[in-house]
Design a protein around this motif. Structure first.
Motif, PDB file in Angstrom:
ATOM      1  N   UNK A 196       1.423  -1.187   0.022  1.00 10.35           N
ATOM      2  CA  UNK A 196       0.212  -0.136   0.430  1.00 10.35           C
ATOM      3  C   UNK A 196       1.190   1.428   0.196  1.00 10.35           C
ATOM      4  N   UNK A 197       1.698   1.290   0.698  1.00 11.44           N
ATOM      5  CA  UNK A 197       2.726   1.964   0.522  1.00 11.44           C
ATOM      6  C   UNK A 197       3.072   2.294  -0.491  1.00 11.44           C
ATOM      7  N   UNK A 198       4.295   1.489  -0.889  1.00 14.26           N
ATOM      8  CA  UNK A 198       5.091   1.815  -2.475  1.00 14.26           C
ATOM      9  C   UNK A 198       3.840   1.914  -3.568  1.00 14.26           C
ATOM     10  N   UNK A 199       2.582   1.812  -3.879  1.00 12.14           N
ATOM     11  CA  UNK A 199       2.370   1.967  -4.856  1.00 12.14           C
ATOM     12  C   UNK A 199       1.153   3.338  -4.452  1.00 12.14           C
ATOM     13  N   UNK A 200       0.974   3.674  -3.076  1.00  8.15           N
ATOM     14  CA  UNK A 200       0.740   4.979  -3.071  1.00  8.15           C
ATOM     15  C   UNK A 200       1.554   5.895  -3.260  1.00  8.15           C
ATOM     16  N   UNK A 201       2.968   5.689  -2.672  1.00  4.44           N
ATOM     17  CA  UNK A 201       3.992   6.927  -2.739  1.00  4.44           C
ATOM     18  C   UNK A 201       3.909   6.864  -3.652  1.00  4.44           C
ATOM     19  N   UNK A 202       4.365   6.178  -5.293  1.00  2.00           N
ATOM     20  CA  UNK A 202       4.837   6.037  -6.548  1.00  2.00           C
ATOM     21  C   UNK A 202       3.053   6.614  -7.024  1.00  2.00           C
ATOM     22  N   UNK A 203       2.419   6.795  -7.001  1.00  2.00           N
ATOM     23  CA  UNK A 203       1.002   7.777  -7.521  1.00  2.00           C
ATOM     24  C   UNK A 203       1.484   9.269  -7.587  1.00  2.00           C
ATOM     25  N   UNK A 204       1.985   9.480  -5.980  1.00  3.95           N
ATOM     26  CA  UNK A 204       2.560  11.216  -6.272  1.00  3.95           C
ATOM     27  C   UNK A 204       3.695  11.122  -6.782  1.00  3.95           C
ATOM     28  N   UNK A 205       4.897  10.264  -6.323  1.00  2.00           N
ATOM     29  CA  UNK A 205       6.181  10.722  -6.588  1.00  2.00           C
ATOM     30  C   UNK A 205       6.717  10.295  -8.031  1.00  2.00           C
ATOM     31  N   UNK A 241      -5.499  12.209  -6.313  1.00  2.00           N
ATOM     32  CA  UNK A 241      -4.709  12.678  -5.533  1.00  2.00           C
ATOM     33  C   UNK A 241      -4.631  14.304  -4.888  1.00  2.00           C
ATOM     34  N   UNK A 242      -5.124  14.120  -3.421  1.00  2.00           N
ATOM     35  CA  UNK A 242      -5.240  15.318  -3.107  1.00  2.00           C
ATOM     36  C   UNK A 242      -4.014  16.051  -2.096  1.00  2.00           C
ATOM     37  N   UNK A 264      -2.950  10.198  -1.686  1.00  2.00           N
ATOM     38  CA  UNK A 264      -3.405   8.802  -3.148  1.00  2.00           C
ATOM     39  C   UNK A 264      -3.984   8.007  -2.083  1.00  2.00           C
ATOM     40  N   UNK A 265      -5.383   7.595  -3.005  1.00  2.00           N
ATOM     41  CA  UNK A 265      -6.111   6.231  -2.713  1.00  2.00           C
ATOM     42  C   UNK A 265      -5.598   4.975  -3.074  1.00  2.00           C
ATOM     43  N   UNK A 266      -5.184   4.382  -1.895  1.00  2.00           N
ATOM     44  CA  UNK A 266      -5.077   3.046  -2.664  1.00  2.00           C
ATOM     45  C   UNK A 266      -6.018   1.601  -2.634  1.00  2.00           C
ATOM     46  N   UNK A 267      -6.098   0.614  -3.252  1.00  2.00           N
ATOM     47  CA  UNK A 267      -7.262  -0.501  -2.812  1.00  2.00           C
ATOM     48  C   UNK A 267      -5.937  -2.266  -3.132  1.00  2.00           C
ATOM     49  N   UNK A 268      -6.161  -2.514  -2.269  1.00  2.14           N
ATOM     50  CA  UNK A 268      -5.588  -4.493  -2.442  1.00  2.14           C
ATOM     51  C   UNK A 268      -6.669  -4.893  -2.983  1.00  2.14           C
ATOM     52  N   UNK A 269      -6.711  -5.606  -4.413  1.00  2.00           N
ATOM     53  CA  UNK A 269      -7.860  -6.396  -4.515  1.00  2.00           C
ATOM     54  C   UNK A 269      -7.640  -7.719  -5.162  1.00  2.00           C
ATOM     55  N   UNK A 270      -8.156  -8.357  -5.747  1.00  2.69           N
ATOM     56  CA  UNK A 270      -8.181  -9.649  -6.557  1.00  2.69           C
ATOM     57  C   UNK A 270      -8.774  -9.328  -7.488  1.00  2.69           C
ATOM     58  N   UNK A 279      -8.110  -1.197   1.603  1.00  2.00           N
ATOM     59  CA  UNK A 279      -8.209   0.294   1.274  1.00  2.00           C
ATOM     60  C   UNK A 279      -7.242   0.634   2.649  1.00  2.00           C
ATOM     61  N   UNK A 280      -6.931   1.737   1.071  1.00  2.00           N
ATOM     62  CA  UNK A 280      -5.971   2.772   2.062  1.00  2.00           C
ATOM     63  C   UNK A 280      -5.894   4.080   1.422  1.00  2.00           C
ATOM     64  N   UNK A 281      -4.923   5.112   2.226  1.00  2.00           N
ATOM     65  CA  UNK A 281      -4.376   6.470   2.053  1.00  2.00           C
ATOM     66  C   UNK A 281      -3.167   6.289   2.325  1.00  2.00           C
ATOM     67  N   UNK A 282      -2.364   6.673   1.210  1.00  2.00           N
ATOM     68  CA  UNK A 282      -0.734   6.972   1.628  1.00  2.00           C
ATOM     69  C   UNK A 282      -0.252   8.398   1.408  1.00  2.00           C
ATOM     70  N   UNK A 283       0.125   9.347   2.229  1.00  2.00           N
ATOM     71  CA  UNK A 283       0.311  10.990   2.072  1.00  2.00           C
ATOM     72  C   UNK A 283       1.522  11.020   2.151  1.00  2.00           C
ATOM     73  N   UNK A 284       2.275  11.724   0.841  1.00  2.00           N
ATOM     74  CA  UNK A 284       3.681  11.514   1.204  1.00  2.00           C
ATOM     75  C   UNK A 284       4.767  13.340   0.848  1.00  2.00           C
ATOM     76  N   UNK A 285       5.655  13.445   1.249  1.00  2.00           N
ATOM     77  CA  UNK A 285       6.806  14.636   1.029  1.00  2.00           C
ATOM     78  C   UNK A 285       7.463  14.563   0.517  1.00  2.00           C
ATOM     79  N   UNK A 286       8.582  15.713  -0.581  1.00  2.00           N
ATOM     80  CA  UNK A 286       8.960  15.490  -1.711  1.00  2.00           C
ATOM     81  C   UNK A 286      10.362  15.622  -0.254  1.00  2.00           C
ATOM     82  N   UNK A 287      11.405  15.151  -1.165  1.00  2.00           N
ATOM     83  CA  UNK A 287      12.861  15.222   0.593  1.00  2.00           C
ATOM     84  C   UNK A 287      13.183  16.616   0.674  1.00  2.00           C
ATOM     85  N   UNK A 288      13.697  16.976   0.845  1.00  2.00           N
ATOM     86  CA  UNK A 288      14.261  18.894   1.140  1.00  2.00           C
ATOM     87  C   UNK A 288      16.067  18.669   1.047  1.00  2.00           C
ATOM     88  N   UNK A 289      16.453  18.740  -0.585  1.00  2.00           N
ATOM     89  CA  UNK A 289      17.873  18.332  -0.800  1.00  2.00           C
ATOM     90  C   UNK A 289      18.641  19.016   0.350  1.00  2.00           C
TER      91      UNK A 289
END
Length: 304
Positions: A196-205, A241-242, A264-270, A279-289
């Motif tokens: 869930x984390x990997x897919x949700x983060x990738x949707x934004x990233x 994505x919100x 971003x909203x995420x689901x794990x389904x057959x 089902x879930x929602x993953x929130x991310x923020x970009x890294x500050x260089x």
């Protein structure tokens, strides 16, 4: 396997006290093994959602294991957790009938608070919602881009990000998926939270092509165990994505554009889209260089 060994040996010490009403206050220490790494030397964001909730609730003597699932977790990740050192935590637990709630706090920090609770035993997605996700998936085929990460393939399309798993010990033996197959041939909540984390983060990233960190994960689980041979799809909706207007983290400029905190909203389904396992929602923020010395290392997607 290293990941399973690390997950099975998380809790080093655990003590609990019961008040007259039956509520439980627990204290303990946890050690996070190197196999659970995400950012260099730190716990993987998806593992936060598991290790800070479910192993703790199942150590509480007043808790009935048969009542753990279905449940939901809500985890704040505003501070990293180091690997290979003893980390203190506290937990507060309450049960009423077959309903229960849990709150945990790691290292005494309000930046590392998690909640978990039981939820009603009903489908996580309605038939209409399953049709919506199925439509997104079929529209996205065959995908516009893909890349390898932790031994599996992440697929990208204009409206959707997804990965799939089917009998990973046989089809993807060197992958993180295979490493998360538990004794008895099942995929448990640690598999769910990491994917869930990997897919949700990738949707934004994938929109900014820049390293990021997860700040919040919310997941609802329908069951604890999924047979590993189940053909699973984990999908994130890029059209929903919100931006998080309440975030206090400073936006980061990337290629002349400012990016802040978003989810971003995420689901794990057959694969037949007949059932949602999570089902879930993953929130991310970009890294500050300027803040993170490990930026270059975080750009390297490691093969587990």
């Amino acid at each position: 396997m290293p990941i399973q060994e690390a997950l099975n040996r998380l809790i080093l010490s655990f003590d609990e006290a019961h008040d007259p009403q039956g509520d439980v206050h627990a204290r303990g220490t946890m050690r996070l093994g190197a196999a659970l790494e995400g950012p260099p030397g730190r716990l993987h964001g998806g593992h936060h959602a598991f290790v800070r909730t479910l192993p703790i609730v199942e150590r509480i003597t007043a808790h009935e294991h048969a009542q753990t699932f279905p449940c939901e977790v809500d985890v704040t990740l505003k501070q990293g957790l180091d690997l290979e050192r003893d980390i203190p935590f506290e937990a507060w637990y309450r049960a009423e009938g077959d309903q229960w709630t849990l709150e945990t706090r790691f290292e005494g920090s309000d930046r590392l608070v998690a909640h978990a609770r039981s939820i009603p035993g009903q489908p996580l997605l309605s038939d209409a919602e399953l049709r919506y996700w199925r439509g997104l998936y079929h529209e996205a085929q065959p995908g516009e881009d893909s890349f390898e990460m932790f031994g599996f393939t992440m697929h990208l399309a204009k409206k959707l990000v997804w990965l799939e798993s089917k009998d990973p010990a046989r089809t993807l033996p060197a992958s993180q998926h295979a490493a998360l197959v538990e004794a008895g041939g099942v995929l448990g909540p640690a598999f769910v939270t990491t994917q869930i984390d990997a897919v949700g983060a990738t949707a934004r990233v994938s929109l900014m092509r820049h390293p990021h960190f997860t700040t919040h994960i919310a997941i609802r689980f329908s069951v604890r165990d999924i047979p590993a041979e189940t053909h699973l799809l984990c999908l994130a909706d890029r059209t929903r994505i919100e931006e998080d207007s309440s975030s206090t983290i400073k936006p980061v400029e990337i290629d002349g554009e400012l990016y802040g905190t978003a989810s971003a909203p995420v689901v794990l389904v057959d694969a037949a889209f007949e059932r949602a396992f999570a089902t879930g929602r993953v929130t991310v923020h970009p890294v500050d260089p300027e803040k993170f010395a490990a930026l270059k290392k975080m750009r390297q997607i490691r093969q587990d």
